[in-house]
Design a protein around this motif. Sequence first.
Motif, PDB file in Angstrom:
ATOM      1  N   TRP A  29       0.826  -1.212   0.000  1.00 57.39           N
ATOM      2  CA  TRP A  29       0.000   0.000   0.000  1.00 57.39           C
ATOM      3  C   TRP A  29       0.855   1.254   0.000  1.00 57.39           C
ATOM      4  N   GLN A  30       2.064   1.162   0.509  1.00 54.63           N
ATOM      5  CA  GLN A  30       2.929   2.333   0.541  1.00 54.63           C
ATOM      6  C   GLN A  30       3.290   2.808  -0.867  1.00 54.63           C
ATOM      7  N   ARG A  31       3.221   1.921  -1.852  1.00 54.30           N
ATOM      8  CA  ARG A  31       3.504   2.303  -3.242  1.00 54.30           C
ATOM      9  C   ARG A  31       2.473   3.295  -3.761  1.00 54.30           C
ATOM     10  N   ILE A  32       1.278   3.276  -3.164  1.00 54.03           N
ATOM     11  CA  ILE A  32       0.251   4.242  -3.571  1.00 54.03           C
ATOM     12  C   ILE A  32       0.001   5.248  -2.444  1.00 54.03           C
ATOM     13  N   PHE A  33       1.040   5.445  -1.630  1.00 52.16           N
ATOM     14  CA  PHE A  33       1.060   6.477  -0.596  1.00 52.16           C
ATOM     15  C   PHE A  33      -0.001   6.272   0.476  1.00 52.16           C
ATOM     16  N   GLU A  34      -0.169   5.025   0.870  1.00 52.48           N
ATOM     17  CA  GLU A  34      -1.108   4.673   1.928  1.00 52.48           C
ATOM     18  C   GLU A  34      -0.424   3.739   2.918  1.00 52.48           C
ATOM     19  N   ASN A  35      -0.934   3.677   4.103  1.00 49.19           N
ATOM     20  CA  ASN A  35      -0.473   2.740   5.115  1.00 49.19           C
ATOM     21  C   ASN A  35      -1.669   2.381   5.993  1.00 49.19           C
ATOM     22  N   PRO A  36      -2.648   1.671   5.399  1.00 46.13           N
ATOM     23  CA  PRO A  36      -3.913   1.497   6.098  1.00 46.13           C
ATOM     24  C   PRO A  36      -3.946   0.454   7.212  1.00 46.13           C
ATOM     25  N   GLU A  37      -3.021  -0.515   7.223  1.00 44.01           N
ATOM     26  CA  GLU A  37      -3.161  -1.579   8.217  1.00 44.01           C
ATOM     27  C   GLU A  37      -1.852  -2.284   8.463  1.00 44.01           C
ATOM     28  N   SER A  38      -1.824  -3.017   9.561  1.00 40.49           N
ATOM     29  CA  SER A  38      -0.701  -3.895   9.872  1.00 40.49           C
ATOM     30  C   SER A  38      -1.001  -5.289   9.319  1.00 40.49           C
ATOM     31  N   VAL A  39       0.004  -6.132   9.324  1.00 39.52           N
ATOM     32  CA  VAL A  39      -0.190  -7.514   8.898  1.00 39.52           C
ATOM     33  C   VAL A  39      -1.215  -8.199   9.807  1.00 39.52           C
TER      34      VAL A  39
END
Length: 188
Positions: A29-39
């Motif tokens: 998700w970081q590739r699209i500038f997001e960090n919505p959740e943990s594993v």
Amino acid sequence: MDKNKLFDDAVVRFTFELAQLRQEARHGWQRIFENPESVAEHTQRAAVLGYLVAHREGFNDPNLIATMILFHDMHEARTGDADVIQRKYVKLDEERAANDQVSGLGEAGANILKMWNDVENANTKAGRIAKDAEILEMAFTARELVVRGNKDAQSWIDGIRTRLHTMSAKEILEIINKSDPGIWWKKL
């Protein structure tokens, strides 16, 4: 040393290790500038989906599918959550990590490793259902991101259709792709 003590010590170490999954971000998700959740957060919702997709598929043991998914990303406590781009440059030995994680757990560890392999390889009916649920969970997350305005997440949804095995997952994906993530509370 007492066999139960050895097992209990391994259980404690393994459980503490799994807590690392709460800290491990889903890197793709970081590739699209997001960090919505943990594993760990991804795993919880994927396990719920696995249970439900198993029911829809008429699978005789939905609890098995949910359990399989609970262990499917355990290796990421050691390897991290490498995305497609990272995997182009870094060779991960996820199987070795999974083996090492459960090595002191005896028969329980062997069962966990079998479930892990079944999901990883999607080579059994249960493994295919579990893999589909994991992929669907990411589709739910992507849809949430699209609705929030991240148009790049839509390409991820469009790209997973060919990765799904079960008819249930394919049909649910089409519903996800048209749904408002807030529908659950807007209909209360």
